[in-house]
Scaffold this motif. Structure first.
Motif, mmCIF file in Angstrom:
data_model
loop_
_atom_site.group_PDB
_atom_site.id
_atom_site.type_symbol
_atom_site.label_atom_id
_atom_site.label_comp_id
_atom_site.label_asym_id
_atom_site.label_seq_id
_atom_site.Cartn_x
_atom_site.Cartn_y
_atom_site.Cartn_z
ATOM 1 N N ASN A 126 1.080 -1.214 -0.045
ATOM 2 C CA ASN A 126 -0.143 0.112 -0.176
ATOM 3 C C ASN A 126 1.102 1.390 -0.605
ATOM 4 N N TRP A 127 2.073 1.138 1.011
ATOM 5 C CA TRP A 127 2.572 2.168 0.933
ATOM 6 C C TRP A 127 3.469 2.765 0.031
ATOM 7 N N VAL A 128 4.321 0.999 -0.851
ATOM 8 C CA VAL A 128 4.680 1.514 -2.099
ATOM 9 C C VAL A 128 3.905 2.501 -3.252
ATOM 10 N N ILE A 129 2.490 1.613 -3.311
ATOM 11 C CA ILE A 129 1.690 2.201 -4.298
ATOM 12 C C ILE A 129 1.396 3.858 -4.358
ATOM 13 N N GLU A 130 1.200 4.190 -2.642
ATOM 14 C CA GLU A 130 0.747 5.488 -2.629
ATOM 15 C C GLU A 130 2.406 6.590 -3.152
ATOM 16 N N LEU A 132 4.351 6.081 -5.323
ATOM 17 C CA LEU A 132 4.264 5.960 -6.500
ATOM 18 C C LEU A 132 3.629 6.913 -7.235
ATOM 19 N N SER A 133 2.764 7.048 -6.358
ATOM 20 C CA SER A 133 1.473 7.991 -7.331
ATOM 21 C C SER A 133 0.356 7.347 -8.015
ATOM 22 N N LEU A 134 0.757 5.651 -7.990
ATOM 23 C CA LEU A 134 0.012 4.874 -8.945
ATOM 24 C C LEU A 134 -1.192 4.675 -7.837
ATOM 25 N N PRO A 135 -2.367 3.353 -9.027
ATOM 26 C CA PRO A 135 -3.652 3.415 -8.868
ATOM 27 C C PRO A 135 -3.681 2.466 -7.607
ATOM 28 N N PRO A 136 -4.687 2.844 -6.783
ATOM 29 C CA PRO A 136 -4.300 2.646 -5.341
ATOM 30 C C PRO A 136 -5.263 1.348 -4.995
ATOM 31 N N GLU A 137 -5.998 0.963 -6.508
ATOM 32 C CA GLU A 137 -6.602 -0.426 -6.721
ATOM 33 C C GLU A 137 -5.858 -1.122 -7.246
ATOM 34 N N VAL A 352 9.366 -7.273 5.484
ATOM 35 C CA VAL A 352 9.251 -7.048 6.724
ATOM 36 C C VAL A 352 10.670 -6.009 6.679
ATOM 37 N N PRO A 353 11.908 -6.763 6.378
ATOM 38 C CA PRO A 353 12.544 -5.714 6.252
ATOM 39 C C PRO A 353 12.203 -4.068 5.241
ATOM 40 N N SER A 354 11.726 -4.487 3.857
ATOM 41 C CA SER A 354 11.433 -3.066 3.897
ATOM 42 C C SER A 354 10.643 -1.984 4.698
ATOM 43 N N TYR A 355 9.002 -3.117 5.176
ATOM 44 C CA TYR A 355 8.374 -2.478 6.735
ATOM 45 C C TYR A 355 9.648 -1.447 7.025
ATOM 46 N N ALA A 356 9.829 -1.871 7.270
ATOM 47 C CA ALA A 356 10.848 -1.253 8.756
ATOM 48 C C ALA A 356 11.872 0.018 8.152
ATOM 49 N N LEU A 358 10.688 1.876 5.973
ATOM 50 C CA LEU A 358 10.124 2.610 5.315
ATOM 51 C C LEU A 358 9.629 3.279 7.043
ATOM 52 N N ARG A 359 8.626 2.113 7.718
ATOM 53 C CA ARG A 359 8.381 2.650 8.892
ATOM 54 C C ARG A 359 9.804 4.138 9.222
ATOM 55 N N HIS A 360 11.076 3.853 9.259
ATOM 56 C CA HIS A 360 11.940 4.852 9.524
ATOM 57 C C HIS A 360 12.173 5.985 8.860
ATOM 58 N N LEU A 361 12.263 5.650 7.138
ATOM 59 C CA LEU A 361 11.769 7.022 6.321
ATOM 60 C C LEU A 361 11.609 8.479 6.274
ATOM 61 N N GLY A 362 9.919 7.253 6.391
ATOM 62 C CA GLY A 362 8.480 7.462 6.237
ATOM 63 C C GLY A 362 8.769 8.845 4.486
ATOM 64 N N ARG A 363 7.673 9.647 4.452
ATOM 65 C CA ARG A 363 7.460 9.761 2.371
ATOM 66 C C ARG A 363 8.501 10.874 2.709
ATOM 67 N N THR A 364 8.812 11.806 3.435
ATOM 68 C CA THR A 364 9.691 12.676 3.655
ATOM 69 C C THR A 364 11.256 11.943 2.878
ATOM 70 N N GLY A 365 11.560 10.478 4.202
ATOM 71 C CA GLY A 365 12.598 10.586 3.789
ATOM 72 C C GLY A 365 13.051 10.064 2.316
ATOM 73 N N VAL A 366 11.784 8.900 1.831
ATOM 74 C CA VAL A 366 12.033 8.210 1.130
ATOM 75 C C VAL A 366 12.352 9.217 0.128
ATOM 76 N N CYS A 367 11.702 10.808 -0.465
ATOM 77 C CA CYS A 367 12.210 11.714 -1.544
ATOM 78 C C CYS A 367 13.433 12.391 -0.667
ATOM 79 N N GLU A 368 13.827 12.512 0.413
ATOM 80 C CA GLU A 368 15.523 13.298 0.620
ATOM 81 C C GLU A 368 16.022 11.934 -0.189
ATOM 82 N N LEU A 369 16.230 10.654 0.340
ATOM 83 C CA LEU A 369 16.871 9.957 -0.430
ATOM 84 C C LEU A 369 17.244 10.118 -1.725
#
Length: 474
Positions: A126-130, A132-137, A352-356, A358-369
């Motif tokens: 869900n987080w990756v789809i969101e 990347l602005s891909l279709p939520p369904e 599970v590692p990707s979950y960790a 994404l939780r750690h970076l958040g949206r702003t952290g991914v964008c910054e990276l």
């Protein structure tokens, strides 16, 4: 007599503690020592090859031997000086979560048996789809990497395109099936070609479409190729050409495919991540109109290997092409079954590692990276281009820099000698490639901890090696 409850033996506990300690030490020492292995394959393999012991070896001794015998034979791919192959660098919080994955020992193929794992992996999807602005369904599956993600996307396309022609490929196979034309750019990565082979299309039966000097499909050539299709085609586009980092012109190409009721699959292993950065997302304009996408989590997200993701706009053909249900397995529920979206019934809890992370970076952290790495690629290109005799062959579209030395055949030899010198020097590690008819030094900026000083070190190492090789010193 009561049942004896057993936990870890003393030896097992010592082995775990030794492994944790060695892992922590390895990561702490990444900035030190050579960036590349100092052992050749023969010497490294000889340390491990031999007859299987007749009797067992104590657990902690086994771990100690593995650590000791591996010394000198590991690449510092997780460090900020590794600029090769667009790999990512295994973010420490992901590594920590990966330790839990191995300790938990969960087979993540079924939500019924592993509800906590499925919950985390659903969140990742869900987080990756969101992001990347891909279709939520969209439906999604967590796979080993980009190659398998491309394969699953192609197989979902195969299901849908043949179903539209009245053919059930899952039941009847490909023998006597209707034709599906396949179009792909001339500078596509090898992964989607492998996907076409795995799906039974054959890599040699594709219609190869001309690309421009950055590896982007030319719209006029694409329209001509579409006009030759006798039925709705499968079209494979790319977000992030492996040498230039460029993007196909999705906004121009995808509407042409829609006119012919075709399917668009996007190989976005690393380049699709730019969609998460508001100021860079326009470089992928129109990509969300595709039907399926392949992306690597172990690249820009820096998840530990193995980690990839396939995303399909219409979940039905994804499930139809992947699901393999036996009588002993639970029936489909309202929840996504992990094995309905991947080619595996048994697998580790790789999400599970990707979950960790994404939780750690958040949206702003991914964008910054992602944004930081694109800036560093531009910085490397500027610095290197200022050295007479060194040429950057590509525009900087994302994180890839293609560098060559000198001119012509002699320049190719010089480029390879410079690369060898840089690699042998051991401070940084770029890799090789070919682009625009030239041998190149390819720098991929993607490790989570790469900073300006690392980019500058790479540039200075290339420039110094070039000066020495051009002067005949090496």
């Amino acid at each position: 007599m009561g049942r004896v409850r057993r936990g870890l033996s003393e030896g097992q506990a010592q082995a775990l503690e030794a492994a944790f300690k060695a892992a922590k030490t390895y990561r702490e020492e990444l900035p030190n020592g050579p960036a590349r292995p100092v052992l050749g394959l023969g010497e490294a393999a000889s340390r491990f090859l031999g007859p299987l012991p007749e009797t067992g070896v104590p657990e902690s001794e086994v771990i100690g031997d593995i650590v000791q015998l591996s010394e000198g034979g590991l690449h510092k791919m997780a460090g900020p000086t590794f600029f090769g192959y667009v790999l990512g660098a295994s973010h420490p919080v992901g590594v920590a979560a990966d330790i839990l994955v191995s300790a938990w020992g969960q087979n993540a193929g079924s939500s019924f048996e592993t509800p906590a794992i499925t919950g985390m992996e659903r969140a990742v999807c869900n987080w990756v789809i969101e992001l990347l602005s891909l279709p939520p369904e969209s439906g999604a599956g967590l796979v080993t990497g980009g190659t398998v993600a491309n394969m699953v996307g192609v197989m979902a396309a195969r299901n849908a395109l043949l179903a539209a022609q009245g053919w059930n490929v899952e039941a009847d196979g490909l023998f006597s099936a209707p034709e599906i034309p396949v179009l792909i750019g001339q500078d596509a990565h090898s992964a989607p070609f492998a996907a076409l082979r795995y799906a039974g299309f054959g890599a040699g039966r594709t219609n190869i479409v001309t690309a421009d000097g950055e590896g982007r499909i030319k719209p006029d050539a694409f329209r001509a190729a579409l006009d030759s299709c006798s039925s709705p085609p499968l079209v494979i586009l790319q977000a992030g050409q492996i040498n230039t980092g460029a993007f196909d012109p999705f906004a121009e190409l995808i509407p042409m495919v829609r006119e012919r009721n075709g399917w668009v699959h996007v190989d976005g292993a690393f380049g699709l991540w730019l969609a998460a950065v508001p100021e860079l997302a326009n470089r992928l304009e129109g990509v969300a109109e595709a039907d399926s996408w392949a992306i690597d989590l172990h690249k820009w997200l820096n998840a530990p290997f193995d980690a990839g993701m396939v995303i399909v706009r219409d979940r039905a053909p994804l499930v139809a092409s992947m699901s393999a249900r036996g009588a002993y397995l639970p029936e489909t529920t309202e929840h996504w079954e992990p094995s309905d979206s991947t080619p595996e019934l048994s697998r580790r809890a790789r999400g599970v590692p990707s979950y960790a992370i994404l939780r750690h970076l958040g949206r702003t952290g991914v964008c910054e990276l992602v944004a930081r790495h694109c800036r560093l690629a531009e910085r490397i290109a500027r610095t290197v281009s200022n050295e007479p005799g060194l040429t950057v062959l590509n525009q900087i579209h994302s994180n890839q820099v293609a560098i060559c030395c000198g001119e012509g055949p002699d320049g190719n030899d010089l480029t390879m000698r410079v690369l060898q010198r840089v690699q042998d020097n051991g401070k940084v590690y770029p890799t090789h490639g070919e682009w625009a008819g030239r041998k190149i030094i390819r720098a991929s900026v993607i490790g989570y901890d790469m900073r300006e000083e690392d980019a500058d070190l790479l540039s200075s190492e290339i420039i110094e090696a070039y000066r020495l090789c051009a002067a005949g010193v090496f």
